[in-house]
Write a protein that holds these residues in place. Sequence first.
Motif, PDB file in Angstrom:
ATOM      1  N   ALA A 184       0.812  -1.214   0.000  1.00 24.63           N
ATOM      2  CA  ALA A 184       0.000   0.000   0.000  1.00 24.63           C
ATOM      3  C   ALA A 184       0.846   1.266   0.000  1.00 24.63           C
ATOM      4  O   ALA A 184       0.379   2.336  -0.372  1.00 24.63           O
ATOM      5  N   SER A 185       2.119   1.163   0.442  1.00 24.80           N
ATOM      6  CA  SER A 185       2.959   2.361   0.456  1.00 24.80           C
ATOM      7  C   SER A 185       3.452   2.701  -0.954  1.00 24.80           C
ATOM      8  O   SER A 185       3.847   3.833  -1.211  1.00 24.80           O
ATOM      9  N   MET A 186       3.445   1.739  -1.859  1.00 28.73           N
ATOM     10  CA  MET A 186       3.997   1.975  -3.206  1.00 28.73           C
ATOM     11  C   MET A 186       2.955   2.087  -4.298  1.00 28.73           C
ATOM     12  O   MET A 186       3.136   2.818  -5.264  1.00 28.73           O
ATOM     13  N   VAL A 187       1.882   1.295  -4.212  1.00 23.20           N
ATOM     14  CA  VAL A 187       0.870   1.322  -5.277  1.00 23.20           C
ATOM     15  C   VAL A 187      -0.527   1.479  -4.700  1.00 23.20           C
ATOM     16  O   VAL A 187      -0.809   1.027  -3.591  1.00 23.20           O
ATOM     17  N   HIS A 233       1.952   7.775 -12.762  1.00 22.38           N
ATOM     18  CA  HIS A 233       0.882   6.927 -13.299  1.00 22.38           C
ATOM     19  C   HIS A 233       0.984   5.475 -12.831  1.00 22.38           C
ATOM     20  O   HIS A 233      -0.019   4.777 -12.825  1.00 22.38           O
ATOM     21  N   VAL A 234       2.186   5.022 -12.466  1.00 17.37           N
ATOM     22  CA  VAL A 234       2.271   3.607 -12.046  1.00 17.37           C
ATOM     23  C   VAL A 234       2.379   3.436 -10.533  1.00 17.37           C
ATOM     24  O   VAL A 234       1.935   2.423 -10.006  1.00 17.37           O
ATOM     25  N   LEU A 235       2.964   4.413  -9.838  1.00 12.43           N
ATOM     26  CA  LEU A 235       3.084   4.285  -8.376  1.00 12.43           C
ATOM     27  C   LEU A 235       1.992   5.121  -7.709  1.00 12.43           C
ATOM     28  O   LEU A 235       1.351   5.948  -8.356  1.00 12.43           O
ATOM     29  N   SER A 236       1.804   4.919  -6.406  1.00 16.10           N
ATOM     30  CA  SER A 236       0.891   5.795  -5.679  1.00 16.10           C
ATOM     31  C   SER A 236       1.485   7.206  -5.718  1.00 16.10           C
ATOM     32  O   SER A 236       2.702   7.372  -5.807  1.00 16.10           O
ATOM     33  N   GLY A 237       0.620   8.209  -5.666  1.00 16.23           N
ATOM     34  CA  GLY A 237       1.106   9.582  -5.775  1.00 16.23           C
ATOM     35  C   GLY A 237       2.170   9.900  -4.740  1.00 16.23           C
ATOM     36  O   GLY A 237       3.198  10.511  -5.035  1.00 16.23           O
ATOM     37  N   ARG A 238       1.935   9.428  -3.523  1.00 12.68           N
ATOM     38  CA  ARG A 238       2.853   9.730  -2.437  1.00 12.68           C
ATOM     39  C   ARG A 238       4.239   9.141  -2.741  1.00 12.68           C
ATOM     40  O   ARG A 238       5.266   9.812  -2.621  1.00 12.68           O
ATOM     41  N   ALA A 239       4.270   7.874  -3.180  1.00 16.45           N
ATOM     42  CA  ALA A 239       5.553   7.231  -3.485  1.00 16.45           C
ATOM     43  C   ALA A 239       6.211   7.900  -4.686  1.00 16.45           C
ATOM     44  O   ALA A 239       7.431   8.108  -4.704  1.00 16.45           O
ATOM     45  N   ALA A 240       5.411   8.266  -5.694  1.00 18.42           N
ATOM     46  CA  ALA A 240       5.983   8.879  -6.897  1.00 18.42           C
ATOM     47  C   ALA A 240       6.670  10.202  -6.546  1.00 18.42           C
ATOM     48  O   ALA A 240       7.797  10.469  -6.987  1.00 18.42           O
ATOM     49  N   ILE A 262      -2.494  17.235  -2.942  1.00 22.58           N
ATOM     50  CA  ILE A 262      -1.608  17.437  -4.092  1.00 22.58           C
ATOM     51  C   ILE A 262      -1.141  16.095  -4.650  1.00 22.58           C
ATOM     52  O   ILE A 262      -1.371  15.792  -5.812  1.00 22.58           O
ATOM     53  N   TYR A 263      -0.523  15.251  -3.807  1.00 25.36           N
ATOM     54  CA  TYR A 263       0.002  13.993  -4.375  1.00 25.36           C
ATOM     55  C   TYR A 263      -1.116  13.037  -4.765  1.00 25.36           C
ATOM     56  O   TYR A 263      -0.917  12.156  -5.588  1.00 25.36           O
ATOM     57  N   GLY A 264      -2.312  13.198  -4.148  1.00 30.60           N
ATOM     58  CA  GLY A 264      -3.412  12.298  -4.467  1.00 30.60           C
ATOM     59  C   GLY A 264      -4.309  12.814  -5.581  1.00 30.60           C
ATOM     60  O   GLY A 264      -5.290  12.178  -5.939  1.00 30.60           O
ATOM     61  N   HIS A 265      -3.966  13.989  -6.138  1.00 25.88           N
ATOM     62  CA  HIS A 265      -4.819  14.606  -7.156  1.00 25.88           C
ATOM     63  C   HIS A 265      -4.728  13.852  -8.487  1.00 25.88           C
ATOM     64  O   HIS A 265      -3.704  13.256  -8.794  1.00 25.88           O
ATOM     65  N   ARG A 266      -5.816  13.952  -9.248  1.00 27.23           N
ATOM     66  CA  ARG A 266      -5.841  13.304 -10.562  1.00 27.23           C
ATOM     67  C   ARG A 266      -4.703  13.832 -11.449  1.00 27.23           C
ATOM     68  O   ARG A 266      -4.099  13.094 -12.231  1.00 27.23           O
TER      69      ARG A 266
END
Length: 402
Positions: free
Chosen positions: A107-110, A169-176, A247-251
């Motif tokens: 869950a921390s990455m994707v 686009h491939v990782l969770s926003g936070r991880a990216a 911000i990191y979770g935004h579309r």
Amino acid sequence: MSGNTIELFDLLARWVHVIAGIMWIGNSLLFNWLDRSLVSPRTHGQTKRPLGTIWLLHSGGFYYVEKTLLEGEDMPAPLHWFKWQAYTTWLSGVALLFIVYYAGGRASMVDSSAGTLTHVTASLIGISAILGGWILYELAQRVIAPRAPVVASIIWIGGFVAIAIALTHVLSGRAAFIHLGAMMATIMAGNVFWTIVPSQRALVASASGSSGADPAISARAKRVSIHNNYFTFPVIVLMVSNHFPGIYGHRLNWLLLLVLVAGGAGVRHVLNIRWTFPQWKPVLGAFIGSTMLLLWAIMIFGASTSAASAVAGTGPGSFEDARHVIDRRCAVCHSERPTDMSFGGAPAGVMFDTPEQIMAHAARIRERAVIQRTMPPGNKTNIDEAERSILDRWSGGQVNSH
Ligand code: HEC
């Protein structure tokens, strides 16, 4: 390892990381300021030939600093180098990546509602992005920049934008966001290790007459020091971005990220030119203001048309239904006695054990689980659209009645 033990490792690594980072960036800003504020010897009426001198006032005394290339004088001892701040920041940052992301569970990455990658694949993609961005930068600097520095910069910026879009686009926003920050920080630490420190070694050798300075290294060192200077503000904003799920979770998180990075570098630029640009203050204010306005516009106008409301179900939702969803999808973490201990105790101190606690957090539950969809993290507990819709209808009623 229990959640509490991991949390302590996290605390230690983060503590070291922040202190080392403050020292590194603080020194870099101080020396940058010194270089631009030195008074040239002619206006000082000196007989020696320093490159410049300056008087400073700090902690109970006056400091006199003189910049010189030594030209025939003995090598002073002890001579203080500043490199371990950079290395310590990088090493503790790598430790944090492992503690929080690579050992932190999928869950921390994707985001499980968006991606199908396994945790290992996602971690390898994150690591490859950091290394790939760094290799691209080094190649551009070593091969292309000696002849065409602008072309080298354009290539790297293009590569950065591509990696940023791909990663968000491939990782969770936070991880990216963190991995892109780590990529820039790796380039900075690499610049210190592979270019700036070797060039300083060459400078020491040539000043003590043992060999001439290598002009190729010193030209590259001059270039990459400027890059490090421009990277500082963008890297810091990416490192603190974890606190901003909107911000990191935004579309359009990739676009917000690019605006943040460009905004940070732009602010750095205005601050760099302020010695020769008298109107810098209003320009700085206007630049910060327009960056914030742009972020705001993207966040508001780029928001997805509330995905939850597209799901069947209208009208106000009952508290009982909402509580049922929260018990199933949130309380494993948000409880006085969490069963999911991957985050230590109740994350952010938020607990949903009693009706009062749930009611008190209605607005934030709506924000995180319905609007931003950044809770549950990476959708670890597999909340579905119908359940988000239940939270939407209940919390919408709560928030509007206030
Ligand atoms: C796997 C554990 C986990 C689950 C499940 C989970 N959360 Fe969280 N929650 C966290 C963590 C970690 C934080 C602190 C980091 C952050 O804010 O992103 C947090 C913070 C929060 C906060 C406080 C921060 C803020 O923005 O106000 C709220 C509210 C919240 N979560 C709501 C929810 C809701 C609603 C659900 C269920 C739909 C949920 N969480 C499910 C781990 C979890």
